[in-house]
Scaffold this active site. Structure first.
Site, mmCIF file in Angstrom:
data_model
loop_
_atom_site.group_PDB
_atom_site.id
_atom_site.type_symbol
_atom_site.label_atom_id
_atom_site.label_comp_id
_atom_site.label_asym_id
_atom_site.label_seq_id
_atom_site.Cartn_x
_atom_site.Cartn_y
_atom_site.Cartn_z
ATOM 1 N N ASN A 1 -2.095 0.183 6.634
ATOM 2 C CA ASN A 1 -1.572 -1.053 7.223
ATOM 3 C C ASN A 1 -0.658 -1.830 6.269
ATOM 4 O O ASN A 1 -0.501 -3.039 6.382
ATOM 5 C CB ASN A 1 -2.706 -1.920 7.785
ATOM 6 C CG ASN A 1 -3.666 -2.392 6.720
ATOM 7 O OD1 ASN A 1 -3.538 -2.040 5.549
ATOM 8 N ND2 ASN A 1 -4.633 -3.216 7.106
ATOM 9 N N LYS B 1 0.818 -1.224 0.000
ATOM 10 C CA LYS B 1 0.000 0.000 0.000
ATOM 11 C C LYS B 1 0.855 1.279 0.000
ATOM 12 O O LYS B 1 2.066 1.227 0.254
ATOM 13 C CB LYS B 1 -0.924 -0.035 1.213
ATOM 14 C CG LYS B 1 -1.912 -1.215 1.182
ATOM 15 C CD LYS B 1 -2.932 -1.120 2.300
ATOM 16 C CE LYS B 1 -3.903 -2.286 2.273
ATOM 17 N NZ LYS B 1 -4.987 -2.150 3.270
ATOM 18 N N HIS C 1 -2.230 -5.523 1.640
ATOM 19 C CA HIS C 1 -3.513 -6.216 1.517
ATOM 20 C C HIS C 1 -3.223 -7.635 1.051
ATOM 21 O O HIS C 1 -2.320 -7.851 0.237
ATOM 22 C CB HIS C 1 -4.417 -5.527 0.490
ATOM 23 C CG HIS C 1 -5.587 -6.380 0.087
ATOM 24 N ND1 HIS C 1 -6.749 -6.415 0.802
ATOM 25 C CD2 HIS C 1 -5.732 -7.282 -0.927
ATOM 26 C CE1 HIS C 1 -7.580 -7.289 0.248
ATOM 27 N NE2 HIS C 1 -6.993 -7.821 -0.811
ATOM 28 N N GLU D 1 -9.904 -11.249 -7.129
ATOM 29 C CA GLU D 1 -8.953 -10.134 -7.001
ATOM 30 C C GLU D 1 -7.806 -10.250 -8.016
ATOM 31 O O GLU D 1 -7.363 -9.245 -8.573
ATOM 32 C CB GLU D 1 -8.412 -10.079 -5.574
ATOM 33 C CG GLU D 1 -9.494 -9.686 -4.574
ATOM 34 C CD GLU D 1 -8.995 -9.623 -3.132
ATOM 35 O OE1 GLU D 1 -7.808 -9.924 -2.873
ATOM 36 O OE2 GLU D 1 -9.804 -9.265 -2.261
ATOM 37 N N TYR E 1 -12.562 -2.627 -3.781
ATOM 38 C CA TYR E 1 -13.055 -2.714 -2.401
ATOM 39 C C TYR E 1 -14.584 -2.633 -2.342
ATOM 40 O O TYR E 1 -15.128 -2.248 -1.300
ATOM 41 C CB TYR E 1 -12.451 -1.600 -1.549
ATOM 42 C CG TYR E 1 -11.055 -1.869 -1.000
ATOM 43 C CD1 TYR E 1 -10.729 -3.086 -0.397
ATOM 44 C CD2 TYR E 1 -10.066 -0.885 -1.037
ATOM 45 C CE1 TYR E 1 -9.469 -3.321 0.127
ATOM 46 C CE2 TYR E 1 -8.798 -1.116 -0.511
ATOM 47 C CZ TYR E 1 -8.505 -2.336 0.075
ATOM 48 O OH TYR E 1 -7.257 -2.572 0.603
HETATM 49 P P1 CMP Z 1 -7.392 -4.671 3.774
HETATM 50 O O1 CMP Z 1 -6.934 -6.015 4.217
HETATM 51 O O2 CMP Z 1 -6.824 -4.116 2.524
HETATM 52 O O3 CMP Z 1 -8.983 -4.704 3.643
HETATM 53 C C1 CMP Z 1 -9.791 -3.551 3.782
HETATM 54 C C2 CMP Z 1 -9.034 -2.392 4.342
HETATM 55 O O4 CMP Z 1 -9.823 -1.421 4.977
HETATM 56 C C3 CMP Z 1 -8.109 -2.867 5.473
HETATM 57 O O5 CMP Z 1 -7.055 -3.645 4.957
HETATM 58 C C4 CMP Z 1 -7.711 -1.555 6.085
HETATM 59 O O6 CMP Z 1 -6.716 -0.878 5.336
HETATM 60 C C5 CMP Z 1 -9.023 -0.788 5.965
HETATM 61 N N1 CMP Z 1 -9.758 -0.801 7.231
HETATM 62 C C6 CMP Z 1 -10.312 -1.852 7.858
HETATM 63 N N2 CMP Z 1 -10.931 -1.466 8.988
HETATM 64 C C7 CMP Z 1 -10.750 -0.135 9.069
HETATM 65 C C8 CMP Z 1 -11.153 0.852 10.014
HETATM 66 N N3 CMP Z 1 -11.864 0.533 11.097
HETATM 67 N N4 CMP Z 1 -10.800 2.130 9.779
HETATM 68 C C9 CMP Z 1 -10.083 2.453 8.669
HETATM 69 N N5 CMP Z 1 -9.694 1.557 7.728
HETATM 70 C C10 CMP Z 1 -10.008 0.281 7.939
#
Ligand code: CMP
Length: 140
Positions: A114, A11, A117, A128, A51
């Site tokens: 984070n 990311k 993904h 995906e 998403y």
């Molecule tokens: P990912 O595994 O890419 O799947 C969906 C993404 O949404 C997740 O990682 C985070 O980056 C984001 N995400 C999930 N929960 C939250 C939250 N409570 N607040 C902000 N972003 C979130």
């Protein structure tokens, strides 16, 4: 044990800090093989489509803004039980809950930023991977 493919995205928070190689090393050291990879700046429409399952969530708009804030590295990882293995290497979605030694524990900035993904099921992986890659772009 079956050989699987999974989709991974490094990311914008990670590409911004020049962590692509460090993250790829984690995959390779764990026995996963990067069989497709491209660095791109996603459009809003592309990430909203990707998403789509999260479209009703309160964080959706912010998440899409974050995911288009810089380059991402989209990749297909191959290996034995690659989907589960990659999720173990990544760690929990919220880095505060991630195990020591995982990518998210070591590199993530927040639950949103984070760093990576990874597909969460074989069904998601198939959808995906097809969203971003044609079959001829995946070379095992
Ligand atoms: P990912 O595994 O890419 O799947 C969906 C993404 O949404 C997740 O990682 C985070 O980056 C984001 N995400 C999930 N929960 C939250 C939250 N409570 N607040 C902000 N972003 C979130």
């Amino acid at each position: 044990m079956t050989k699987e493919l999974t989709l991974s995205i490094i990311k914008p928070d990670a590409t911004r800090r020049n962590l692509t190689g460090a993250i790829n090393a984690r995959f390779e050291q764990s026995g996963l093989r990067i069989v497709a990879q491209k660095r791109v700046l996603l459009t809003r429409a592309e990430i909203e489509g990707f998403y789509a399952a999260h479209a009703e969530r309160s964080f959706f708009d912010e998440l899409c803004t974050f995911m288009t804030s810089g380059p991402v590295v989209i990749q297909v990882l191959e290996g034995e039980d690659a989907i589960v293995k990659n999720r173990e290497i990544m760690g929990a979605t919220n880095p505060a809950n991630a195990n020591p030694g995982t990518i998210r524990k070591d590199f993530a900035e927040s639950i949103e930023a984070n760093s990576v993904h990874g597909s969460d099921s074989p069904e998601a992986a198939a959808v995906e991977i097809a969203y971003f890659f044609s079959k001829t772009e995946i070379v095992g």
